[in-house]
Design a protein around this motif. Structure first.
Motif, PDB file in Angstrom:
ATOM      1  N   GLU A  42       9.754   2.442   6.210  1.00  0.00           N
ATOM      2  CA  GLU A  42       9.546   1.983   4.807  1.00  0.00           C
ATOM      3  C   GLU A  42       8.091   1.095   4.600  1.00  0.00           C
ATOM      4  O   GLU A  42       7.425   1.411   3.546  1.00  0.00           O
ATOM      5  N   ALA A  43       8.019   0.183   5.452  1.00  0.00           N
ATOM      6  CA  ALA A  43       6.853  -0.432   5.290  1.00  0.00           C
ATOM      7  C   ALA A  43       5.614   0.279   5.660  1.00  0.00           C
ATOM      8  O   ALA A  43       4.307   0.214   5.336  1.00  0.00           O
ATOM      9  N   MET A  44       5.690   1.115   6.546  1.00  0.00           N
ATOM     10  CA  MET A  44       4.537   2.154   7.183  1.00  0.00           C
ATOM     11  C   MET A  44       3.808   3.059   6.059  1.00  0.00           C
ATOM     12  O   MET A  44       2.869   3.419   5.938  1.00  0.00           O
ATOM     13  N   PHE A  45       4.991   3.777   5.437  1.00  0.00           N
ATOM     14  CA  PHE A  45       4.687   5.067   4.389  1.00  0.00           C
ATOM     15  C   PHE A  45       4.996   4.654   3.212  1.00  0.00           C
ATOM     16  O   PHE A  45       4.428   5.316   2.115  1.00  0.00           O
ATOM     17  N   GLY A  46       5.422   3.314   2.794  1.00  0.00           N
ATOM     18  CA  GLY A  46       5.515   3.086   1.299  1.00  0.00           C
ATOM     19  C   GLY A  46       6.800   3.619   0.551  1.00  0.00           C
ATOM     20  O   GLY A  46       7.049   3.147  -0.610  1.00  0.00           O
ATOM     21  N   TRP A  47       7.461   4.308   1.264  1.00  0.00           N
ATOM     22  CA  TRP A  47       8.878   4.926   0.497  1.00  0.00           C
ATOM     23  C   TRP A  47       9.908   4.085   1.103  1.00  0.00           C
ATOM     24  O   TRP A  47      10.266   3.870   2.178  1.00  0.00           O
TER      25      TRP A  47
ATOM     26  N   LEU B 253      10.559  16.020   4.582  1.00  0.00           N
ATOM     27  CA  LEU B 253       9.533  15.206   5.068  1.00  0.00           C
ATOM     28  C   LEU B 253       8.039  15.474   4.803  1.00  0.00           C
ATOM     29  O   LEU B 253       7.102  14.485   4.510  1.00  0.00           O
ATOM     30  N   THR B 254       7.901  16.835   4.483  1.00  0.00           N
ATOM     31  CA  THR B 254       6.414  17.290   4.115  1.00  0.00           C
ATOM     32  C   THR B 254       5.801  16.454   3.042  1.00  0.00           C
ATOM     33  O   THR B 254       4.605  16.171   3.003  1.00  0.00           O
ATOM     34  N   GLY B 255       6.735  16.291   2.106  1.00  0.00           N
ATOM     35  CA  GLY B 255       6.121  15.529   0.738  1.00  0.00           C
ATOM     36  C   GLY B 255       6.193  14.183   0.875  1.00  0.00           C
ATOM     37  O   GLY B 255       5.641  13.624  -0.126  1.00  0.00           O
ATOM     38  N   LEU B 256       6.398  13.447   2.147  1.00  0.00           N
ATOM     39  CA  LEU B 256       6.540  12.176   2.084  1.00  0.00           C
ATOM     40  C   LEU B 256       5.339  11.625   3.069  1.00  0.00           C
ATOM     41  O   LEU B 256       4.483  10.641   2.727  1.00  0.00           O
ATOM     42  N   ILE B 257       5.202  12.120   4.147  1.00  0.00           N
ATOM     43  CA  ILE B 257       4.205  11.565   5.130  1.00  0.00           C
ATOM     44  C   ILE B 257       3.235  12.350   5.921  1.00  0.00           C
ATOM     45  O   ILE B 257       2.410  12.085   6.420  1.00  0.00           O
TER      46      ILE B 257
ATOM     47  N   GLN C  46       0.272   9.942   6.325  1.00  0.00           N
ATOM     48  CA  GLN C  46      -0.121   9.728   4.926  1.00  0.00           C
ATOM     49  C   GLN C  46       0.668   8.786   4.249  1.00  0.00           C
ATOM     50  O   GLN C  46       2.196   8.943   4.390  1.00  0.00           O
ATOM     51  N   HIS C  47       0.220   7.526   3.894  1.00  0.00           N
ATOM     52  CA  HIS C  47       1.012   6.763   3.021  1.00  0.00           C
ATOM     53  C   HIS C  47       1.379   7.209   1.608  1.00  0.00           C
ATOM     54  O   HIS C  47       0.707   8.241   1.147  1.00  0.00           O
TER      55      HIS C  47
ATOM     56  N   LEU D 114       7.622   6.392  15.283  1.00  0.00           N
ATOM     57  CA  LEU D 114       6.110   6.726  14.692  1.00  0.00           C
ATOM     58  C   LEU D 114       5.587   5.198  14.859  1.00  0.00           C
ATOM     59  O   LEU D 114       6.195   3.993  14.200  1.00  0.00           O
ATOM     60  N   ARG D 115       4.452   5.031  15.379  1.00  0.00           N
ATOM     61  CA  ARG D 115       3.628   3.908  15.392  1.00  0.00           C
ATOM     62  C   ARG D 115       2.322   4.098  14.902  1.00  0.00           C
ATOM     63  O   ARG D 115       1.460   5.157  15.344  1.00  0.00           O
ATOM     64  N   ASP D 116       1.953   3.129  14.111  1.00  0.00           N
ATOM     65  CA  ASP D 116       0.419   3.131  13.512  1.00  0.00           C
ATOM     66  C   ASP D 116      -0.577   2.772  14.684  1.00  0.00           C
ATOM     67  O   ASP D 116      -0.226   1.434  15.182  1.00  0.00           O
TER      68      ASP D 116
END
Length: 532
Positions: free
Chosen positions: A210-215, A225-229, A263-264, A291-293
């Motif tokens: 949630e924090a990493m991608f904003g959703w 998933l393709t439409g999210l990140i 992608q955020h 996944l790690r930023d």
């Protein structure tokens, strides 16, 4: 003999096996001791009553002081004290208990279940799960009954079904605990966790995601998933990978760490490191990704690369400057040495000759140091090369002694010729001789050993020797003995080692006998040309 204790109303309550902590813990672990009317167990109790024609059938679990009935038919209460229990004897003996008329049984005649619950005939089979006897599956009649072999066989078969039902309940309970624990771990994990089905739909999404991608989890779950990140230009590759997973059950990325672009929600892109696993369970295939930023790490790596590039440029500039100065010093130094040698031929007065010899030796020493600097620059710049040629060894060693201004015995077989750059040979031998003078009290012998494949030039001294702690690093840069009074920068042995390597040779050290050191230069012998 079975342990026993008095119970309320005069009945005897069995202890021993019934009170074993491991058994009680196993009963508690089922989670059924506090439950009544468990559907699966109730169905088995009803089936037993129909098949046996008994008014009462119980799934009875025996605790420390009670028996409880998570499955029952024909019994109003959900449990009783052990003063009213026949099932405790099944647990204590770990074997079936079959009673035609409890009123005539010495063990049971004073049990309060007879007057209070109307228990007259009783047939109970032990319920065993994971090696522990938890209680009994029992059929009860309010009048005397002679139980047949068929009755007991039916009861045993249904007891096996009761055991399976309890084992399934345990497994489900464990799975719930594991799932809850796993969810709790995922929610506090620093890495984003995303789990998808083979069609690409998100089935799990933790707080870090949630924090990493904003959703939010609610927004992400159930969407592709393709439409999210995933940035649009990578959609085709992602879809192709899912097709392969659906076809083979295997992902080419599984078990590897892969750097990708994420992608955020806002459209901002950033580098991520993905670790992927594929599992197959009752829900089908699942792809689990951590996944790690790595934006900060990538920035630090770029900064380090840029810093190293600038340092390398500065180092090359320094080397070029040092090389230029060392080269330019050579011209006036050659003039001093040349005119000094001319002047030496015309001097006859001994005192003047001695002074001029000191001047020439000092100039030659400066020239040797200049050669060391030039060699160091070419070594550091990775440009060191050697033009090798056949060099008669004995005359070359005499020239090195003259350059070092030393008189040392030379033991060299006649006719030995080595393949080496003459200037490099002199530089290495002079360095060994100078080190012996600084640290070894002065060289005592130059000994040459000539073999078919190698020629060794060894400089002996009888000084204090090389400290043991230094030996492993002797030919590394900046290695210098602690506590010595001679000045130096610890580059000499590193330079000669590099020069020897450039000439196809090597340098080494060993202890001298009875004291001191022996430094050896090993070179290739020059092969005579065919016809000579």
């Amino acid at each position: 003999m079975r342990d026993a204790a008095p119970a309320p109303g005069g009945a005897v309550r069995v202890t021993g096996r019934v009170q074993r902590p491991e058994r009680l813990a196993a009963v508690s672990a089922t989670g059924l001791a506090d439950r009544r009317d468990v559907p699966g167990l109730d169905r088995l109790a009803r089936l037993a009553s129909r098949l046996l024609g008994t008014p009462t059938t119980l799934v009875s679990l025996v605790t420390a002081d009670r028996q409880v009935f998570p499955g029952r038919v024909g019994m109003e209460v959900g449990g009783t004290p052990l003063s009213h229990s026949f099932c405790q004897y099944v647990v204590a003996d770990d074997e079936p208990l079959v009673v035609t008329d409890a009123r005539a049984d010495p063990r049971l005649s004073d049990n309060l279940a007879i007057p209070d619950l109307g228990v007259i005939a009783y047939a109970g089979i032990p319920i065993r799960v994971d090696g522990e006897t938890l209680g009994a599956f029992c059929a009860i009649d309010s009048r005397p009954r002679a139980w047949t072999g068929t009755d007991l066989a039916v009861l045993e078969d249904l007891t096996a079904a009761v055991e399976s039902e309890i084992a399934l309940s345990l497994a489900a309970r464990d799975a719930e605990r594991s799932a809850a624990a796993f969810a709790a771990v995922l929610d506090v994990a620093h890495d984003a966790f995303v789990s998808i089905a083979p069609d690409g739909v998100v089935v799990e999404w933790n707080q870090a995601a949630e924090a990493m991608f904003g959703w939010s989890r609610a927004e992400a779950t159930g969407r592709e998933l393709t439409g999210l990140i995933i940035p649009p230009e990578y959609h085709a590759a992602h879809d192709a990978g899912l097709i392969r997973v659906r076809a083979t059950g295997v992902s080419a990325l599984a078990g590897r760490r892969v750097e990708l672009t994420g992608q955020h929600r806002t459209g901002r892109r950033f580098p991520v490191e993905l670790t992927l696993q594929v599992t197959a369970g009752h829900s089908g295939l699942r792809l689990h990704g951590f996944l790690r930023d790595i934006s900060e790490r990538r920035a630090a790596e770029d900064a380090l690369t840029d810093r190293n590039r600038r340092l390398e440029q500065a180092n090359l500039l320094k080397l070029d400057l040092m090389g230029m100065l060392s080269h330019d010093i050579g011209t006036p130094l050659a003039t001093i040495i040349g005119y000094g040698e001319v002047l030496a031929e015309s001097l006859s007065e001994p005192r003047q000759q001695t002074i001029l010899d000191k001047i020439l030796n000092g100039a030659r020493r400066i020239d040797q140091l200049r050669q060391n600097v030039l060699a160091m620059c070419t070594i550091d710049a990775d440009r060191l090369q050697a033009r090798r040629e056949p060099v008669p060894l004995a005359p070359a060693l005499r020239e090195a002694l003259l350059a070092a201004d030393l008189a040392v015995p030379v033991a060299c077989p006649p006719g030995v010729t080595v393949l080496v750059n003459p200037a490099h040979l002199q530089q290495i031998v002079v360095n060994f001789l100078s080190n012996a003078a600084k640290y070894g009290g002065g060289p005592t012998l130059i000994a040459v050993t000539a073999g078919e494949d190698a020629v060794g030039v060894s400089i002996h001294d009888e000084g204090p020797g090389v400290p043991a702690a230094m030996r492993a690093h002797l030919f590394e840069r900046y290695t210098r003995a602690a506590g010595v009074t001679a000045k130096g920068h610890g580059l000499g042995l590193h330079i000669v080692a590099s020069l020897a390597e450039a000439n196809g040779g090597s340098v080494s050290h060993r202890d001298n006998t009875p004291a001191g050191s022996v430094f050896t230069l090993t070179l290739q012998p020059a092969r005579p040309e065919p016809g000579h």
